[in-house]
Design an enzyme around this catalytic site. Structure first.
Site, PDB file in Angstrom:
ATOM      1  N   HIS A 141       3.429  -1.069   0.369  1.00  0.00           N
ATOM      2  CA  HIS A 141       3.014   0.440   0.268  1.00  0.00           C
ATOM      3  C   HIS A 141       3.902   1.546  -0.082  1.00  0.00           C
ATOM      4  O   HIS A 141       5.175   1.129  -0.038  1.00  0.00           O
ATOM      5  CB  HIS A 141       2.477   0.675   1.806  1.00  0.00           C
ATOM      6  CG  HIS A 141       3.709   0.731   3.086  1.00  0.00           C
ATOM      7  ND1 HIS A 141       3.410   0.337   4.098  1.00  0.00           N
ATOM      8  CD2 HIS A 141       4.882   1.432   2.865  1.00  0.00           C
ATOM      9  CE1 HIS A 141       4.594   0.501   4.920  1.00  0.00           C
ATOM     10  NE2 HIS A 141       5.392   1.421   3.976  1.00  0.00           N
TER      11      HIS A 141
ATOM     12  N   GLU B  51      -1.707   2.074   1.967  1.00  0.00           N
ATOM     13  CA  GLU B  51      -1.634   0.658   2.017  1.00  0.00           C
ATOM     14  C   GLU B  51      -2.180  -0.167   1.182  1.00  0.00           C
ATOM     15  O   GLU B  51      -3.126   0.120   0.374  1.00  0.00           O
ATOM     16  CB  GLU B  51      -2.174   0.571   3.772  1.00  0.00           C
ATOM     17  CG  GLU B  51      -1.543   1.214   4.651  1.00  0.00           C
ATOM     18  CD  GLU B  51      -0.312   0.523   5.154  1.00  0.00           C
ATOM     19  OE1 GLU B  51       0.276  -0.490   4.578  1.00  0.00           O
ATOM     20  OE2 GLU B  51       0.165   0.997   6.030  1.00  0.00           O
TER      21      GLU B  51
END
Ligand SMILES: [Zn+2]
Length: 538
Positions: free
Chosen positions: A136, A141
């Site tokens: 990330h 994410e």
């Protein structure tokens, strides 16, 4: 993506600081994008020092931070607002700094406003990024949809877990965040990505070696024309640990990406006790090494027969009796572990780091004769895993009985133990010869070198013993060469230290097209080969 590999974290921080200061000196009213987390702290410390020393002036600089937890109050010591004040803003005077507001009651509006604010300041000139273990950047994410601007996002379990170390309780970690999106980040004119430490090694190698992939958000940076990855060696280089188990010593070696041995050590092999105890000692030694080197995998070379099905090992000189030694070691080590026969490992080392031939046969002359076969760059050990026991091919049909149950095995004639027996036999039959005298002077104990010492002093009996020994050695080599026709046959073991004294007369007894070399790696072949097992399996 340009890559700068630094020797350690401090170097990485200095390098990054130089680039940031360069940007500010070039454009004093530039806009910097900043990141939080432990990685950029060294960079900020360097910037503070440079500012204090008057090397760079931040007074016209505007900054935008990537992200902030949501919801969180600014005075919470885990908020990124608090973090930035503590590590940079309280120490360096700047024109303006912006961080997404974790206290807002309307996160959507905050995100839209934040994106507009970046644009109204002219966009980000230089963005600093860290990288999460799952790839990330910011709080972007892994996700199928990464085409986003600043937005409210839910944190993944792995990020919550990774960040929980900063909170008293994992339940205190906010589950949401406000973050610049990948699209906002990619609008920056320049990007510096920082990565430090062994924990980042896996993701850095995936980033550099893999394709652009939404499961590694940082890989999106590959579409940007001006990204520099600054990382330390631990994050960049893969290292592998090889363990070479022998009857007297257990050797350990660490190799790097280029197969250089960076470290080696050994411990004595315990003569008594169970396999579990030996493996616990190996586990303890490995643990110490892993603390010092960023090891990605461990390879083990062991003598004896390996049952490939479940890695059970039986070895005559060790208390290994159908023991699953890898399973024993796994109780101590949480890394991938690979296992093969020690002679196979040595052969693999010669293939990749020694003579560099893809078809070769390794013959180790010692107490017995070990054989390792490499075909097409790979160990050949057969489906059952015990091929290559060339020491037990028959060279004399009515010959000496061997412990394997057969008669006339090659190692009963051409191993160093066999040579010592031949020396003793000849000395007994010729008690007045120079060789017999040498044995007497050495308290009656001949060794592999005795025959060479006697030949040097002109002993005809020694010449005869050595010539006969070479004939035995050549018989075996001629036979295996006819079966495999390898590019090279590599000889290893203490006796090969004799070099040309051994090699020249041996070559005369071999078929003309057989290319024999003496191992350059010698004692290191076992550890290099074992480490290569791990390297090539990953
Ligand atoms: Zn045998």
């Amino acid at each position: 993506m340009r890559v700068i590999v630094c020797s350690n974290y401090d170097e990485m921080s200095k390098q990054a600081a130089k680039l940031v200061a360069g940007q500010v000196n070039l454009k004093p009213n530039c806009v910097l994008g900043l990141a939080t987390g432990s990685t950029p702290i060294g960079l900020y410390n360097n910037l503070i020092q440079m500012s204090d020393a008057g090397d760079v002036d931040f007074s016209e600089v505007t900054t935008f931070n990537l992200d902030e937890y949501y919801p969180i109050s600014k005075d919470n010591d885990q908020s990124y607002d608090y973090f930035m004040n503590k590590h940079l803003f309280s120490k360096v005077k700047m024109k303006n700094h912006y961080i997404p507001n974790g206290e807002t009651s309307d996160p959507e509006k905050e995100c839209t406003d934040y994106e507009k604010r970046i644009e109204s300041e002219g966009g980000i000139d230089l963005q600093i990024l860290g990288i999460g273990q799952n790839g990330h950047i910011g709080f972007n994410e892994p996700d199928i949809n990464l085409n986003t601007v600043t937005h409210l996002t839910r944190l993944t379990e792995s990020t919550i877990k990774a960040n929980s170390r900063f909170f008293e309780n994992i339940n205190d970690v906010p589950t949401m965040a406000l973050t610049m999106g990948i699209a906002s980040i990619l609008k920056s004119r320049k990007i510096i990505l920082l990565a430090s430490g062994r924990a980042k090694h896996k993701v850095v190698s995936e980033l550099l070696n893999g394709e652009i992939n939404t499961s590694i958000p940082a890989s999106m940076l590959k579409v940007h024309p001006d990204v520099v990855l600054i990382c330390d060696k631990e994050a960049y280089t893969s290292m592998y640990l090889g363990v070479d188990i022998g009857g007297t010593h257990i050797k350990f070696g660490v190799i790097d990406d280029e197969n250089h041995v960076l470290y080696k050590d050994s411990i004595r092999t315990r003569k008594r006790g169970k396999a579990q105890i030996i493996m616990s000692e190996i586990g303890a030694a490995c643990k110490e090494i892993i603390k010092k080197y960023p090891i990605s995998g461990i390879g083990i070379g062991t003598p004896g027969i390996i049952d490939k099905k479940d890695n059970r090992v039986s070895a005559a000189n060790l208390p290994f009796d159908n023991d699953p030694i890898v399973d024993y070691l796994k109780e101590y080590i949480d890394l991938p572990i690979y296992l093969d026969n020690d002679a196979n490992c040595a052969a693999l080392a010669e293939c990749k780091a020694g003579v560099h031939e893809d078809d070769l046969l390794m013959i180790t002359l010692g107490t017995g004769i070990g054989g390792g076969i490499i075909l097409g760059g790979k160990i050949y050990s057969g489906k059952r895993g015990d091929a290559g026991e060339i020491g037990h091919m028959c060279i004399q049909s009515d010959g000496i009985r061997c412990s394997c149950g057969l008669v006339g095995c090659w190692e009963k004639y051409a191993s160093v133990s066999a040579l010592i027996e031949q020396i003793n036999d000849a000395a007994q039959k010729n008690p007045d010869c120079i060789m017999a005298q040498i044995i007497k002077e050495e308290n009656g104990a001949a060794d592999g070198e005795t025959v060479f010492k006697a030949m040097e002093k002109g002993c005809p009996v020694a010449n005869e013993v050595f010539d006969k020994y070479l004939s035995y050695l050549a018989t075996g080599i001629n036979s295996v060469a006819n079966i495999f026709r390898p590019e090279t046959i590599v000889l290893a073991g203490g006796i090969t230290a004799q070099g040309d004294i051994l090699l020249k007369p041996l070559q005369k007894k071999l078929a003309a097209n057989i290319n024999v070399k003496i191992s350059r790696l010698q004692n290191d072949a076992g550890i290099i080969g074992a480490a290569l097992l791990a390297k090539l399996s990953q």
